[in-house]
Design a protein around this motif. Structure first.
Motif, short mmCIF file in Angstrom:
data_model
loop_
_atom_site.label_atom_id
_atom_site.label_comp_id
_atom_site.label_asym_id
_atom_site.label_seq_id
_atom_site.Cartn_x
_atom_site.Cartn_y
_atom_site.Cartn_z
N SER A 1 1.54 -1.29 0.14
CA SER A 1 -0.11 -0.20 -0.08
C SER A 1 1.25 1.86 0.05
CB SER A 1 -1.03 0.00 1.43
OG SER A 1 0.26 -0.08 2.45
N CYS A 2 2.18 0.70 1.04
CA CYS A 2 3.17 1.98 0.44
C CYS A 2 3.60 2.63 -0.74
CB CYS A 2 3.95 1.57 2.11
SG CYS A 2 5.17 0.54 0.96
N THR A 3 3.69 1.85 -1.29
CA THR A 3 3.91 1.94 -2.49
C THR A 3 3.32 2.74 -3.74
OG1 THR A 3 5.55 -0.31 -2.83
CG2 THR A 3 5.30 0.61 -4.99
N VAL A 4 1.90 2.05 -3.90
CA VAL A 4 0.54 2.15 -4.30
C VAL A 4 1.01 3.82 -4.11
CG1 VAL A 4 -1.67 1.88 -5.34
CG2 VAL A 4 0.14 0.32 -4.98
N SER A 5 0.29 3.89 -2.88
CA SER A 5 -0.35 5.33 -2.51
C SER A 5 1.13 6.07 -2.70
CB SER A 5 -0.36 5.73 -0.93
OG SER A 5 0.32 4.91 0.14
N CYS A 6 2.18 5.97 -2.78
CA CYS A 6 3.87 6.97 -3.00
C CYS A 6 3.02 7.09 -4.81
CB CYS A 6 4.73 6.47 -2.65
SG CYS A 6 6.59 7.46 -3.49
N SER A 7 3.25 6.49 -5.34
CA SER A 7 2.85 6.63 -6.78
C SER A 7 2.60 7.56 -6.94
CB SER A 7 2.82 5.09 -7.32
OG SER A 7 3.85 4.33 -6.78
N VAL A 8 1.28 7.19 -6.27
CA VAL A 8 -0.31 8.20 -6.95
C VAL A 8 0.54 9.77 -6.42
CG1 VAL A 8 -2.90 8.48 -6.37
CG2 VAL A 8 -1.98 6.56 -6.92
N GLU A 9 0.52 9.83 -5.03
CA GLU A 9 0.79 10.66 -4.18
C GLU A 9 1.85 11.37 -5.31
OE1 GLU A 9 0.77 14.35 -2.22
OE2 GLU A 9 -0.42 12.83 -1.68
N ASN A 10 2.79 11.36 -5.90
CA ASN A 10 3.97 12.39 -6.13
C ASN A 10 3.92 10.90 -7.82
OD1 ASN A 10 5.27 12.66 -3.79
ND2 ASN A 10 5.51 10.44 -3.70
N GLN A 11 3.18 11.20 -8.82
CA GLN A 11 3.25 10.72 -10.09
C GLN A 11 4.33 10.19 -10.58
OE1 GLN A 11 -0.14 11.61 -11.79
NE2 GLN A 11 -0.82 11.31 -9.71
N SER A 12 4.51 8.87 -9.60
CA SER A 12 5.62 8.30 -10.84
C SER A 12 5.13 7.67 -11.96
CB SER A 12 6.67 7.22 -9.39
OG SER A 12 6.92 8.28 -8.12
N PRO A 13 5.76 7.73 -12.85
CA PRO A 13 6.37 6.95 -13.82
C PRO A 13 5.78 5.36 -13.58
CG PRO A 13 8.31 8.45 -14.09
CD PRO A 13 7.73 7.85 -13.17
N GLN A 14 4.87 4.75 -15.00
CA GLN A 14 4.54 3.25 -14.96
C GLN A 14 6.00 2.69 -14.20
OE1 GLN A 14 2.71 2.01 -17.88
NE2 GLN A 14 2.29 0.02 -17.12
N GLY A 15 6.30 1.79 -13.49
CA GLY A 15 7.32 1.02 -13.11
C GLY A 15 8.19 1.33 -12.54
#
Length: 245
Positions: free
Chosen positions: A58-72
């Motif tokens: 869940s940390c990985t997902v929420s961080c990606s959503v919050e910071n708009q990390s590129p796919q992968g």
């Protein structure tokens, strides 16, 4: 790549080609003084209680959503390792949340040729993407594999402890979303804070990754298997470990 970054790389080539000795000013490279961002009265750190981590990502997902990390590409994730002591049948699975360690002695800072990577006065290590030229020196210098070149921006990217959220009085996305409450962030200068109390209470059991590097990480682990911290020294016998997820 914009014209400013292209010009820098061309000028950097002038500086580094052969044995040419060209003053930076002549090459058109101008650096700003030390950055003064962040509250100097604070020093942020994170404690990860592995007894509570369930590897849910869940940390990985929420961080990606919050910071708009590129796919992968991820600023934080939870790796799963399998450790086996040589000549023994038993194996141990280790969940290891990974992120920038916001070191007190960050090796990524001095190698940046344009001072795009710097340490704030509250200890958080960040990247100024308007200055970064994507040379990846900092990526190579990080012993924790916590940096990457963002596919979208072509600049260095990493965990920032969600500094923008901290400044707004919020928790980092990974801390807020952790279902087990495994991630604790706080001001290490505040002796009454939760993280300071836990570091004192569990002092003997607290570990950091690669302490021998002298980077002084400010991400601490509680419950981390010693076989992972020192895989070649556990019980006096070499250990085998591999990432399985």
């Amino acid at each position: 790549m914009d014209l400013g970054k292209r010009k820098f790389l061309q000028n950097l080539g002038v500086l580094t080609a052969g044995t040419a000795l060209v003053p930076m000013a002549e090459a058109g490279l101008h650096f700003s003084p030390t950055r003064r961002e962040g509250d100097p009265s604070k020093r942020y750190g994170m404690l990860i209680d592995l007894r509570r981590c369930v590897g849910c990502q869940s940390c990985t997902v929420s961080c990606s959503v919050e910071n708009q990390s590129p796919q992968g590409q991820f600023r934080t994730s939870v790796s799963q390792y399998q450790i086996q002591i040589r000549n023994e049948e038993a194996t141990t699975n280790v969940l290891l949340p990974r992120l920038c360690n916001h070191c007190d002695n960050p090796p990524c800072v001095p190698v940046c040729p344009v001072q795009a990577t710097f340490q704030r006065e509250d200890g958080i290590v960040v990247v100024d993407n308007t200055r970064c030229v994507g040379c990846a020196y900092c990526v190579q210098a990080c012993p924790y594999d916590a940096r990457f070149i963002n596919h979208s921006t072509q600049t260095a990217d990493k965990c920032t402890f969600c500094a923008h959220r901290l400044e707004a009085g919020l928790l980092p996305a990974c801390v807020e979303s952790c279902v087990g409450g495994a991630r604790i962030i706080g001001d290490l200068k505040d002796p009454s804070g939760t993280i300071s109390k836990m570091l004192r209470e569990h002092e003997a059991a607290i570990k950091v990754l690669k302490p021998e590097n002298g980077t002084l990480p400010q991400v601490f682990y509680l419950g981390l298997d010693e076989a992972f911290v020192h895989p070649l020294e556990n019980r006096g016998q070499p250990a085998l470990w591999q990432e399985i997820h």
